[in-house]
Scaffold this motif. Sequence first.
Motif, mmCIF file in Angstrom:
data_model
loop_
_atom_site.group_PDB
_atom_site.id
_atom_site.type_symbol
_atom_site.label_atom_id
_atom_site.label_comp_id
_atom_site.label_asym_id
_atom_site.label_seq_id
_atom_site.Cartn_x
_atom_site.Cartn_y
_atom_site.Cartn_z
ATOM 1 N N ASN A 195 0.729 -1.277 0.191
ATOM 2 C CA ASN A 195 0.018 -0.088 -0.041
ATOM 3 C C ASN A 195 0.768 1.319 -0.073
ATOM 4 O OD1 ASN A 195 -2.510 -1.145 0.013
ATOM 5 N ND2 ASN A 195 -2.224 -1.721 2.313
ATOM 6 N N LEU A 222 -7.893 9.050 4.959
ATOM 7 C CA LEU A 222 -7.391 9.621 3.673
ATOM 8 C C LEU A 222 -8.383 11.092 3.448
ATOM 9 C CD1 LEU A 222 -5.950 9.963 1.091
ATOM 10 C CD2 LEU A 222 -8.119 8.812 0.071
ATOM 11 N N ARG A 268 -3.794 7.476 -9.313
ATOM 12 C CA ARG A 268 -4.344 6.584 -8.461
ATOM 13 C C ARG A 268 -4.833 7.496 -6.999
ATOM 14 N NH1 ARG A 268 -2.850 1.662 -8.016
ATOM 15 N NH2 ARG A 268 -3.349 1.464 -10.116
ATOM 16 N N ILE A 269 -3.782 8.505 -6.638
ATOM 17 C CA ILE A 269 -4.261 9.228 -5.445
ATOM 18 C C ILE A 269 -4.895 10.117 -5.747
ATOM 19 C CG2 ILE A 269 -2.961 10.712 -3.910
ATOM 20 C CD1 ILE A 269 0.003 9.480 -4.388
ATOM 21 N N SER A 288 -7.698 10.063 -7.808
ATOM 22 C CA SER A 288 -9.089 9.570 -7.718
ATOM 23 C C SER A 288 -9.353 9.146 -6.537
ATOM 24 C CB SER A 288 -8.928 8.065 -8.702
ATOM 25 O OG SER A 288 -8.492 8.548 -9.908
ATOM 26 N N ALA A 289 -8.525 8.509 -5.665
ATOM 27 C CA ALA A 289 -8.953 8.099 -4.274
ATOM 28 C C ALA A 289 -9.451 9.276 -3.487
ATOM 29 C CB ALA A 289 -7.766 7.418 -3.491
ATOM 30 N N CYS A 290 -8.707 10.558 -3.710
ATOM 31 C CA CYS A 290 -9.165 11.756 -2.936
ATOM 32 C C CYS A 290 -10.481 12.274 -3.286
ATOM 33 C CB CYS A 290 -8.095 13.057 -3.145
ATOM 34 S SG CYS A 290 -6.545 12.453 -2.476
ATOM 35 N N LYS A 337 -12.999 10.564 -4.689
ATOM 36 C CA LYS A 337 -13.923 9.556 -3.873
ATOM 37 C C LYS A 337 -14.301 10.002 -2.695
ATOM 38 C CE LYS A 337 -13.038 5.604 -6.998
ATOM 39 N NZ LYS A 337 -12.614 4.236 -7.076
ATOM 40 N N PRO A 394 -9.876 5.118 2.572
ATOM 41 C CA PRO A 394 -9.410 3.921 2.018
ATOM 42 C C PRO A 394 -7.777 3.842 2.483
ATOM 43 C CG PRO A 394 -9.719 5.202 0.117
ATOM 44 C CD PRO A 394 -10.137 5.746 1.113
ATOM 45 N N SER A 395 -7.323 2.575 2.093
ATOM 46 C CA SER A 395 -5.844 2.342 1.554
ATOM 47 C C SER A 395 -5.571 2.468 0.269
ATOM 48 C CB SER A 395 -5.189 1.155 2.249
ATOM 49 O OG SER A 395 -6.006 0.094 1.712
ATOM 50 N N ILE A 396 -4.597 2.585 -0.342
ATOM 51 C CA ILE A 396 -4.461 3.086 -1.687
ATOM 52 C C ILE A 396 -3.180 1.737 -1.969
ATOM 53 C CG2 ILE A 396 -3.487 4.572 -3.425
ATOM 54 C CD1 ILE A 396 -4.471 6.784 -1.909
#
Length: 296
Positions: A164, A183, A203-204, A206-208, A210, A261-263
């Motif tokens: 991760n 996050l 990736r980072i 997109s996670a942010c 969301k 979430p974890s990434i």
Amino acid sequence: MDMRHLTYFLEVARLKSFTKAAQALYISQPTISKMIKNLEEELGIELFYRRGRQIELTDAGQSMYVQAQKITKSFQNLTSELNDLMNVEKGHVRIGLPPMIGSGFFPKVVGDFRDKYPNVTFQLVENGSIKVQEEIEEGSLDIGVVVLPTKEEIFHSFTIVKENLMLVVHPSHRYADRDEVELQELREEPFIFFSEDFVLHERITSACLKMGFQPNVIYESSQWDFISEMVSANLGIGMLPERICRDLDADRVKIIPVVNPSIPWHIAVIWRKDRYLSFAARAWIDHTKSYQWSTN
């Protein structure tokens, strides 16, 4: 005409005798005589003067002898070269590596492969995962090491690392003593990001998104060590893979797991499904499949 014609011709010319040539080649004399006769008819020339049991090369035969030696020598060299390639004694492999992967732990993998196959040469190209995939797709690279996911309809792949991303902050940061950070707690933080041609950039982000926020990116870099240096200078926060974080100076930066979430940072070896791979490239794939990545 094939290689047998040339081999029989050279042996007759060397021994100046059909009988001796037949014995040396372990065939019958009528067979070799017929083969030479067929060769002469095909070329429309006489290769030998026949005087009873004595034979000599004609002028055309002399020219044929010189060229036949060159051809058979080239064929022998080609056969040896192909055998070397099949035995992975020679070969060249073009491999794409993202910088953090190449500098982080791949030199040992390459070194171990070189110990097994010292005559195989490498072209190692450092680029972000997106660029590596493009170069494999267009054929300028044979194999790549990339951050998943990848285009499953185009590439074969197998995963070599599953980790991760970790939060990297300055020791004075308000989260420095935390056991973990969610996050969404980073929505107001200044980020130091990888460049856009790196999968981790998307990736980072997109996670942010969301989690309901756009990351505040103040710097971008293609080098993980530059990102860690920027964090150690207290210019912002970064997110780096676990494996990279193990090598960072604990006195200069603090490493904290990110949750909810974890990434993921999953690394895979990829190559095109519809393209021929050399024996050396296949050996490289087998080597990386069997490599003890957990101990590297």
